[in-house]
Design an enzyme around this catalytic site. Structure first.
Site, mmCIF file in Angstrom:
data_model
loop_
_atom_site.group_PDB
_atom_site.id
_atom_site.type_symbol
_atom_site.label_atom_id
_atom_site.label_comp_id
_atom_site.label_asym_id
_atom_site.label_seq_id
_atom_site.Cartn_x
_atom_site.Cartn_y
_atom_site.Cartn_z
ATOM 1 N N SER A 1 212.343 73.288 -33.618
ATOM 2 C CA SER A 1 212.011 71.930 -33.510
ATOM 3 C C SER A 1 211.530 71.397 -34.558
ATOM 4 C CB SER A 1 210.886 71.880 -32.495
ATOM 5 O OG SER A 1 211.173 72.367 -31.092
ATOM 6 N N SER B 1 216.220 72.881 -29.098
ATOM 7 C CA SER B 1 215.395 72.370 -30.353
ATOM 8 C C SER B 1 214.699 71.067 -29.646
ATOM 9 C CB SER B 1 216.102 71.980 -31.546
ATOM 10 O OG SER B 1 215.260 71.832 -32.654
ATOM 11 N N GLU C 1 213.190 67.513 -31.132
ATOM 12 C CA GLU C 1 213.263 66.727 -32.576
ATOM 13 C C GLU C 1 212.723 65.317 -31.894
ATOM 14 O OE1 GLU C 1 215.707 69.832 -33.911
ATOM 15 O OE2 GLU C 1 216.136 68.364 -31.943
#
Length: 357
Positions: free
Chosen positions: A239, A277, A279
């Site tokens: 991340s 992930s 973001e």
């Protein structure tokens, strides 16, 4: 500690502030608490810790209840957490520092952040409440996550250590156990002067994303020449939390748009925002006002292009600064993640004409 810019790399077209850090924005302070321990075999031990807490303050903690920072937030891929995100999006305000830590430590840091707020203002919990903002990335490849390695008081310690000076980068605070684009990652920061204005914009990243083949340093792929910084590969996820601050009186809607551009900065370094992930981006303005007063005059929307460019460039360079400042790290189960090799990287960039004089 030198940075790539000190060796002649000029990421983007805009000029940085004097520190090339988020703390170039007046009123912003950053503090870290780093937690490292090696107790893998002791029955009473807490395992191997490579973790910590980082706090980004948009102003003095004692003033944020009365005068919160205008803020906005955005998500590129949401396999992560930013506690307090919904309130930031709904009210457009940031009432606490932004705390960063490991995934399994969010609850404990949230508890500590509440204690920080209560100590700062006796009215909190009486006349109204606050919801602290806590972001996370997963450092469990290097740090034992079955034990929560940080304490609630570490949130307060990070705030107490916060300074408006140069920001320590790399394997520090929340970045201690992070991995990015095949190499040791962590905390990085950068800033830009916003064109056609007197404003500054800074970004701080907690970089823990991407795969080795995707890494780009000013458009150059080092994978063929340098490979990757580990033998046993972690899962292709991870991340990145990005915190952006500016001294311009942007509205919450404008700050949300600025925050969204952080994803373009990550893309320049090689992010494809993997399925697993997270973001997540938050942007704030230090042009604070009492919560019962109307918003400041603000900035005309056509002027936002400069802020968008600054957000993209500062995010990109902040990731590179995180990689450059990191050091070789040995974590749980003897896993080793190496730092991006400086000499070999500089030789590669020079061969591609990326280093100026």
């Amino acid at each position: 500690m030198t940075r790539l810019r000190d060796h002649g790399l000029r990421t983007g077209a805009l000029e940085p502030g004097p520190l090339n850090a988020i703390t170039d924005v007046t009123g912003v302070a950053v503090g870290h608490v780093t937690v490292q321990r090696d107790e893998p075999d002791s029955p009473a031990g807490r395992g191997v810790a490579r973790t910590g807490v980082t706090a980004v303050l948009p102003g003095p903690v004692g003033e944020l209840f009365d005068s919160p920072a205008p803020a906005g937030a955005a998500v590129l891929n949401g396999a992560g957490e930013l506690a307090g995100f919904l309130q930031v999006r709904e009210w457009g305000l940031l009432e606490t520092p932004v705390y960063l830590t490991a995934t399994m430590s969010v609850g404990r840091v949230l508890d500590g952040a509440v204690s920080v707020a209560l100590a700062a203002d006796a009215r909190i919990g009486v006349t109204d409440v606050v919801i602290p903002v806590v972001g996370e990335c997963d450092d469990s490849w290097l740090s034992d996550a079955r034990t929560v390695q940080v304490e609630a008081v570490d949130a307060g310690r990070a705030v107490e250590s916060a300074m408006t000076a140069a920001v320590e980068e790399g394997c520090v605070g929340a970045g201690t156990g992070m991995i990015a684009l095949g190499w040791k990652g962590g905390i990085g920061t950068a800033s830009r002067r916003v064109p056609r204005t007197e404003a500054l914009l800074g970004a701080l990243v907690l970089a823990n994303f991407g795969e080795p083949r995707d890494l780009r340093v000013d458009g150059v792929s080092p994978f063929a020449a340098l490979g990757q910084g580990y033998e046993e590969a972690p899962p292709p996820a991870g991340s990145c939390i990005v915190v952006v601050a500016t001294d311009a009186p942007l509205s919450a809607a404008q700050l949300t748009r600025v925050a969204r551009r952080c994803g373009l900065g990550l893309a320049r370094t090689g992010s494809v925002a993997h399925h697993g992930s997270g973001e997540i981006f938050v942007a704030c303005s230090t042009a604070r006002r009492p919560r019962d007063e109307p918003p400041a005059a603000g900035v005309a929307d056509p002027m936002l292009d400069g802020f968008f460019a600054a957000s993209v460039e500062a995010t990109e360079e902040a990731v590179l600064n995180a990689l450059w400042a990191a050091v070789d790290t040995t974590g749980r189960d003897g896993r080793v993640v190496r730092a991006l090799p400086h000499d070999a990287t500089l030789e590669l960039l020079a061969a591609h004409g990326r280093l100026g004089t």
